[in-house]
Write a protein that holds these residues in place. Sequence first.
Motif, short mmCIF file in Angstrom:
data_model
loop_
_atom_site.label_atom_id
_atom_site.label_comp_id
_atom_site.label_asym_id
_atom_site.label_seq_id
_atom_site.Cartn_x
_atom_site.Cartn_y
_atom_site.Cartn_z
N LEU A 189 74.68 56.41 17.57
CA LEU A 189 75.61 57.54 17.66
C LEU A 189 75.21 58.54 18.73
O LEU A 189 75.99 59.43 19.09
CB LEU A 189 75.69 58.27 16.31
N ARG A 190 73.98 58.41 19.24
CA ARG A 190 73.44 59.33 20.25
C ARG A 190 73.53 60.78 19.77
O ARG A 190 73.95 61.68 20.51
CB ARG A 190 74.17 59.14 21.58
N VAL A 191 73.13 60.99 18.53
CA VAL A 191 73.17 62.34 17.96
C VAL A 191 71.99 63.14 18.50
O VAL A 191 70.96 62.58 18.87
CB VAL A 191 73.13 62.29 16.42
N PRO A 192 72.11 64.46 18.54
CA PRO A 192 70.97 65.28 18.95
C PRO A 192 69.82 65.12 17.97
O PRO A 192 70.00 65.32 16.77
CB PRO A 192 71.53 66.71 18.93
N HIS A 230 74.20 42.85 16.01
CA HIS A 230 75.41 43.62 15.75
C HIS A 230 75.64 44.73 16.78
O HIS A 230 76.79 45.01 17.13
CB HIS A 230 75.33 44.24 14.35
N GLU A 231 74.55 45.34 17.24
CA GLU A 231 74.68 46.51 18.10
C GLU A 231 74.57 46.21 19.58
O GLU A 231 74.99 47.02 20.41
CB GLU A 231 73.62 47.55 17.71
N ARG A 232 74.01 45.07 19.95
CA ARG A 232 73.92 44.66 21.36
C ARG A 232 74.42 43.22 21.49
O ARG A 232 73.70 42.34 21.95
CB ARG A 232 72.48 44.78 21.87
N PRO A 233 75.67 42.96 21.10
CA PRO A 233 76.14 41.57 21.06
C PRO A 233 76.21 40.90 22.43
O PRO A 233 75.97 39.70 22.54
CB PRO A 233 77.53 41.68 20.43
N ASP A 292 81.44 42.81 21.13
CA ASP A 292 81.17 44.11 21.76
C ASP A 292 82.38 45.03 21.64
O ASP A 292 82.22 46.24 21.44
CB ASP A 292 80.80 43.91 23.23
N GLY A 293 83.59 44.47 21.74
CA GLY A 293 84.78 45.28 21.52
C GLY A 293 84.87 45.79 20.09
O GLY A 293 85.23 46.94 19.83
N ILE A 294 84.51 44.91 19.13
CA ILE A 294 84.50 45.32 17.73
C ILE A 294 83.45 46.40 17.50
O ILE A 294 83.67 47.37 16.76
CB ILE A 294 84.25 44.10 16.83
N ARG A 295 82.28 46.22 18.12
CA ARG A 295 81.21 47.22 17.99
C ARG A 295 81.67 48.57 18.53
O ARG A 295 81.41 49.62 17.92
CB ARG A 295 79.98 46.75 18.78
N ARG A 296 82.35 48.56 19.64
CA ARG A 296 82.82 49.82 20.23
C ARG A 296 83.81 50.51 19.29
O ARG A 296 83.73 51.73 19.08
CB ARG A 296 83.48 49.55 21.58
N ALA A 297 84.73 49.74 18.71
CA ALA A 297 85.68 50.33 17.77
C ALA A 297 84.97 50.88 16.54
O ALA A 297 85.31 51.96 16.02
CB ALA A 297 86.71 49.28 17.36
N ARG A 298 83.94 50.17 16.08
CA ARG A 298 83.17 50.64 14.92
C ARG A 298 82.43 51.93 15.24
O ARG A 298 82.39 52.86 14.42
CB ARG A 298 82.21 49.53 14.49
#
Length: 398
Positions: A189-192, A230-233, A292-298
Amino acid sequence: METVQETAPRIAAVVPCHNEEVAVGKVVADLRAAVPGITVYVYDNCSTDATAEMARAAGAIVRTEHVKGKGNVVRRAFADVDADIYLLIDGDDTYDAFAAPEMIRTLQSGPYDHVLGVRKASSGSEAYRAGHESGNRLLNWVVAKTFGENVGDMLSGYRVMSRRFVKSFPAMAREFEIETELTVHTLNLRVPQTSVPVGFRDRAEGSESKLRTYRDGSRILSLIIGLARHERPVAFYGLFGTLSLLVAVALVIPIVVEFSETGLVPRFPTFFLACTLVIVGFLAWTAGLVLDGIRRARHETSRLTYLTYRAVVVPDAVDRPDDADFDDEESPLHEAGAALLEAQSSLGRAAESGLEFGVPIESAADMTAADAAESENLEAELPDGDVVEASARRSGGA
């Protein structure tokens, strides 16, 4: 949509426990002493001793999670507990509870959504066993290489988090892998986020560690591989696709050379294997791109969920300058004030000389009276429909 409240933030501590009757009472007492007003939730996870009774006697709210595993406890607590700031700490009294105020202040001062307590073993302590320390470093290195950032101590069980971080966290892990999942969630999520060093000491005498170095390490490594899938397909499936294509090329080159020389293909099985590997390689790349498209939507959905909750309330967010800031000749406020005074002085001199853009003017009161009289005369002389036009001509002439 939530509204920003002016009251103090609600702080909740989540303490997962399994057979921690020796230490949990001290953990609860230390948290309540360190952070006044904190609500401590002790989750009894299939304990067979007096963990619940000791926690309740120390002033905690005791709840029960019947499915064994720290990940199951965190999943349940994050869903049930409602607060503005969440503190997660183990119930074995190995973490310094009195570091909590500093972690909370750090979260608010950012404001950050995740503050990680990086363990620093006290002198002479054996709490950080050699096998655990080396394994932690290895897993930190794997996560840094896979997800592009090194968080320092990804397996720490001491964290402070914002409400919007907690409520956007899916919590799919079942046991001690939950710390890895929390870390990867912050990176995705690249949260602070930031980290704070915290004390780490031996367990209380009479209590037993639930960690199993090799078993838990293999589970965490397996989770990292799964999260990478899952996160770097693209990288994950692309690696296998590329290897498959390279092997196919290595197998087919001799066949192509022999065919160009003789016009024959004597090794059909090898040729068919090379063709199959080419197909597998392209399928792997296709799967990586689709996932990767599914990951982006998620991730977009998680981000939108994250944004539905307000940020942590920052105390005294606005710093008001005092008189010393204006008196200090090196201060930017002093320079700005001097420039403003100079501008006001120039306007005053222009008014006193009776000139504005080279045209003689009257005082402000005389100008107002003259404008009002002129307006009344024009409106009296013209029909109603021409009042606007006359006003426009008068404005243009001015």
